[in-house]
Write an enzyme that holds these catalytic residues in place. Sequence first.
Site, mmCIF file in Angstrom:
data_model
loop_
_atom_site.group_PDB
_atom_site.id
_atom_site.type_symbol
_atom_site.label_atom_id
_atom_site.label_comp_id
_atom_site.label_asym_id
_atom_site.label_seq_id
_atom_site.Cartn_x
_atom_site.Cartn_y
_atom_site.Cartn_z
ATOM 1 C CE LYS A 76 -3.869 2.113 2.563
ATOM 2 N NZ LYS A 76 -4.779 1.994 3.736
ATOM 3 C CB SER A 151 -8.035 3.984 2.943
ATOM 4 O OG SER A 151 -7.199 3.283 3.840
ATOM 5 C CB SER A 175 -8.546 1.258 5.877
ATOM 6 O OG SER A 175 -9.186 2.496 5.755
#
Lengths: 484, 95, 477
Positions: A76, A151, A175
């Site tokens: 990420k 997210s 997330s």
Amino acid sequence: MHNKSVAELSAGLQKGEFSSEELTQAYLERIETLDKNLNSFITVTAEQALTAARNADQMRQAGKAGSLTGIPVAQKDIFCTEGVRTSCGSKMLDNFISPYNATVVERLNAAGMVMLGKTNMDEFAMGSSNENSYYGPVRNPWDQKAVPGGSSGGSAAAVAAQIAPLATGTDTGGSIRQPASLCGVTGLKPTYGRISRYGMIAFASSLDQAGPLARSAEDAAMVLNAMAGFDPHDSTSVDREVPDYTANLTESIEGLRIGLPAEFFAEGLDDGIANVIQAALKEYEKMGAKLVDISLPNSGLSVPTYYVVAPAECSSNLSRFDGVRFGYRCDDPLDLEDLYKRSRGEGFGAEVKRRIMIGTYALSAGYYDAYYLKAQQLRRLISDDFRQAFEQVDVIMGPTAPSVAFDIGEKSDDPVSMYLSDIYTIAVNLAGLPGMSIPAGFVDNRPVGLQVIGNYFTESRLLNVAHQYQLATNWHRQVPPGYE
Amino acid sequence: MSLDADEVDKIAHLARLAIDDKDVPEYATNLSNILELVEQMSAVDTTGVEPMAHPLELAQRLREDEVSESNQREHFQECAPKVERGLYLVPKVIE
Amino acid sequence: MQWEVVIGLEIHAQLATTSKIFSGASTAYGAEPNTQACAVDLGLPGVLPVLNKDVVRMAASFGLAIGANVSRRSVFARKNYFYPDLPKGYQISQFELPIVEQGSLDIELEDGTTKTIGVTRAHLEEDAGKSLHEDFHGMTGVDLNRAGTPLLEIVSEPDMRSAKEAVAYMKKIHSLVTYLGICDGNMQEGSFRCDANVSVRPQGQQEYGTRAELKNINSFRFVERAINIEIERQIDVLEGGGEVVQETRLYDADKNETRSMRSKEEANDYRYFPDPDLLPVELTEEFLQQVRESLPELPQQKKARFIDEYGLKADDAEVLTATRAQADYFEELVAACTDTRLAANWVVGTLAGMLNKESLDITDSKVGAAQLGGLLKRIIDNTISGKIAKEVFEAMWQGEGSADDIIDARGLKQITDSGAIEKIIDDIIAANPEQVEQFRAGKEKVLGFFVGQVMKASGGKANPGQVNQLLRQKLAS
């Protein structure tokens, strides 16, 4: 190769059926062809990946390979990666080449894993749909019209589309779990303090926790082994032994007590989702688990509580982005105040600015007690609810999200309705507990996740419970059409 | 709790965020809606409840007083917008 | 109208650690800009603080030394504001739960009485960097080497009633932190700085007047001058019918005036909240016991011991123990020469005078304690007189060698051979018959004349006691 589990890939590398370089090349090609549409990567580090793969192959030849050596992974874009842009999904860091590695990155590198690139995300991890990215929204591989969740939407979409076998994520209010649910993959948010936060760009420090997104609990367990552990650079990292998370996967769950919080099945839950969850629970009963009705009376206030705590912390955490030492700087500032205001005003997107302002307001003179202190008190009540529940049950189950993936643009004008996407996940972060989302079925051809919540540091138990379900069902093996 | 344009300006200033005048009303609406959500908190009486700042009830760990970092100025300043002779440059600060 | 002055001080003492409060970067002073600012100090995205153990130990030792309450649980908080020398946009400090609360210490006033000054609290925090304003095409350069240096902020009660009291208190704290070895006390380098809250009120009024905060005063002399000038300014304002504004003011030493810092006038809203990257600092009884046991002897205790053990007068003991360096010098000196009063006289007299003349600290003295001990030994064993010793001392100061070398080289050895002295006395008596008559007629004072003449003739080397005794014998015969 991309259909294999991590354990199978590891075995294939070990037997010499293919090299890490070949494997990496194969994934890079899939990214090249499939990600144009998905937009799950912000940066693809093809060259570095191939170099790392060749190094991994050499390590293997030298007899120094571990189970993850040569396995590709997507990071990420919230984890700092030395020499590689680390954008956090923001214009603010579009030009930021990190001068150091996050501990998670160091650990996965040390295990010999091969980073494919950096995945798309909501800006500074603030969002539940991945629409708040400076690099544009990610599409859900199950349905191009739908969001992947957020997210960690890029990571979830990449794993679902099998353009990466594994990905890292972070979970501040859901997330990892919510995009895992919306994309039909397995996501684990460990206990707060289990994985180092060093080098993971902070959103809300007391809630943020890194974790894996994978196609199965077994794959997640393998990578968790490498991610977890004490880090002297993080004061909130817990100095506690890391078990082998793959060791207990096959244990029977006969007699497991599963708590079902009334509040997770109340009004607001989509009927289709409720049915999928009920079916999953029946499956557990078949395996010998016992269902116990419980209550988390204060969990209904977790969203309001979170929207004080997280913005308050973020308003302060994001003050360092001021255009002075790194990141975006506005053109021709008139004076110091102009430099600050325009660099930040132009560098941050609307949702980030909203949360900074809410947090600034909640901490400001005269409002601190009514907002911040009150939220901290509620946080204790929410946390105490779980403590009491875990006196009666081993794990808690319920839906991960109140609905399946919604359409891109559907909620982007209404922050509050977007916030409610995390209604079942947020309490877990406030308490600091570990939680998972595992694929449990579909509604309208969009995936549904089952959430499994455990007591502190019971990741092994969660993974065992998830793995047993995945032995009995095939939901986690479903692949979105076009990505087989 | 509803925020007006002046309050939005005040908060934006405190947070050092430039907000276009035309966007202020939308921020005011959205922030007010968020505050309305947040105010559900008042439904629960929390008198006497010990605030919880952290999920872990642990104490701060202390490190030994040792120098472990060496000079990496050039490396760290590669990502800096404006430096000269090793210093970060900003518009004139008036004391 | 009679005005009463009310002063409270906030002293920032840089703690003498080798690494920073939350990072492993060096705290050494004077390095090239930004070469001692690591990722944590720069506030790079993703970095986290980890607390330095010695910082906690030092703060606890200060707390114990002023009889304060050392908190078993203290909490770091963030103080949020934007400034170029503050990399993270917040300063990590302590707010609601500081590590030290409610202590006090005594200061000596000019009239010989003592006064107790309350210390409200002392908390740990990180220092900011420095802004450099010169020569960057109208821009400001930021050096973050100092960012993250540990500070102990010591906040007094508004207990002081004059600039002199404020200075006495500040000196007392300075002495204490250097005694404890937790601060090097170097004011030029900014290791010890002070902000003063100053207000005035009509004599007899209970409530405090509006105060002004004088920022960053970095010498004892300036503290006194800055406070006095501010007191005058406030009284002028009030007597002119005006009102004192609560504000931050900067002391300009060149112009000897204080002026408002307009740029900081804007009402600050620091939005303090507990730092979520750090956990509460919990001190165990064992830890505090260890700190207690390792506390060095403190000024008051040392003064009492000096009086008791060395038989010193109270005021000498007070002066000698004013700084740890001076007390250490004295004790090293006493180890080399046994006459404690002689040693004390030399340290507070000749040595202090010389240091003062050259503006040197005792640690930079050109004559070390062992060297000076060598000199004093020669006074004690009558090799030289006290007067000659001063000459030898000056030569030692100029680097001419040890006392013995100088005495030999210059032939300063005292004449103790009575035959040689008698010879001189006989000559003097023979040369001054008139004065002999006067003495014999009962004019005792004339003896001084003879002593002087003999000493002069001996080049100062005759032992004065012996001269006295022999003169009396000769003149009487």
